[in-house]
Design an enzyme around this catalytic site. Sequence first.
Site, PDB file in Angstrom:
ATOM      1  N   SER A   1       0.818  -1.212   0.000  1.00 11.81           N
ATOM      2  CA  SER A   1       0.000   0.000   0.000  1.00 11.81           C
ATOM      3  C   SER A   1       0.856   1.268   0.000  1.00 11.81           C
ATOM      4  CB  SER A   1      -0.938   0.012   1.216  1.00 11.81           C
ATOM      5  OG  SER A   1      -0.208   0.203   2.404  1.00 11.81           O
TER       6      SER A   1
ATOM      7  N   LYS B   1       1.128   4.475   6.680  1.00 18.64           N
ATOM      8  CA  LYS B   1       0.511   5.400   5.719  1.00 18.64           C
ATOM      9  C   LYS B   1       1.066   6.811   5.907  1.00 18.64           C
ATOM     10  CE  LYS B   1      -2.648   2.468   4.082  1.00 18.64           C
ATOM     11  NZ  LYS B   1      -1.933   1.309   4.675  1.00 18.64           N
TER      12      LYS B   1
END
Lengths: 190, 190
Positions: free
Chosen positions: B113, B150
């Site tokens: 991701s 993230k």
Amino acid sequence: MVNKDPFYLGRLQDYYALHRLIPSYAEIATLVGVSKQGAVKFIDRMIFAGYISKAPSGRLSPANMFFARPHVGFAPAGFASPATEILGDAITIDDYLVEHPSSTVLVGVQGDSMINAGIHDGDFLIVERNTNPNLGKIVVAIVDGDFTIKYLRSGSRGMYLEPANPDYPDIYPEESLDIYGEVVGQFRKF
Amino acid sequence: MVNKDPFYLGRLQDYYALHRLIPSYAEIATLVGVSKQGAVKFIDRMIFAGYISKAPSGRLSPANMFFARPHVGFAPAGFASPATEILGDAITIDDYLVEHPSSTVLVGVQGDSMINAGIHDGDFLIVERNTNPNLGKIVVAIVDGDFTIKYLRSGSRGMYLEPANPDYPDIYPEESLDIYGEVVGQFRKF
DNA sequence: CAGTATGGTGTACGATCGTACACTACGCAA
DNA sequence: TTGCGTAGTGTACGATCGTACACCATACTG
């Protein structure tokens, strides 16, 4: 009462990161805020636990556990795996990445021709000198006097260099292909 | 007469590899076979040349040049930098990547991701524990009990997490957003 | 040739080191 | 409640440390 040793050890590790040397008992005492004998007892515990060892002169030096860093896993249960588990036998990142120090150099990366291999502009590569690397490996090659980092491939026209970025063309050697070494690791600071 | 300092230095480096500690002047003297004052003069030269430095206590510790490895073979201009030049003041990759050892942990990466930030599956991240990192930094966050890596962003609906991969959605916290730490470095073995 | 760095040796000294011994305070289990 | 292991303080001491000063031999240089 909570165990204060991890806090003491942290102070020691920070000092070591700064000076690359375990200080004397007296300095440890002021560093962690105990008496000199408290430091002696603390170090005894650290020696027993494998964090510190003693040189022949009686001076203190770091041992394997001193460099181990806690590892936070993604398993729902797991907080406890130490770094030694993920790094194998290596006790530092250096030991993990560099297997043959005498034949290893670091190379800074310029450009984004290998970006799909996770090699970005500004990264550093650990390069092991080896003029005969295996096909498919990422290599540092010398093309027309310039260094370049590419995959080493072989096709119908012989060996060539393939970037990991569709914006760049494959490189076919005009005369000869000089391989400087093989890329065995990479690291980067954010 | 040839310069014997490289020989002396080699003895020192061998000792250091064994004990992770620069010995005292007296020990250096017997180690290299000179008088104690000879060792003092020798170390003065090494300090001047950047191989050795002194801790506040007067004890000796290794400096940048102490770890610099000879560059084997010829190299065209622009490639001769040994590791110490690339890493600046840092002596080892560890020192370069880890600034605060006591508050630093390693995290293994699963998933892709963050692939556009050069963080691939299987990489290791150097994470500094810090529950209040700056916006825009890559963070390790705890969402519903799971760890995730993230970008930390802020929008009209408050703070949220943004992946570096268009295939994944932004993550908006339902109740609260727990930040475990900030990603300050990354490394990988090929 | 005289002058001057350079790489050594020898001696000396106060400061600091590592070690040892005695003692206190606290938590925990028999 | 007694006993004991653990974490810590205080004091003391010989050994070793880092530093300083004086001196010597060689090699280069103006």
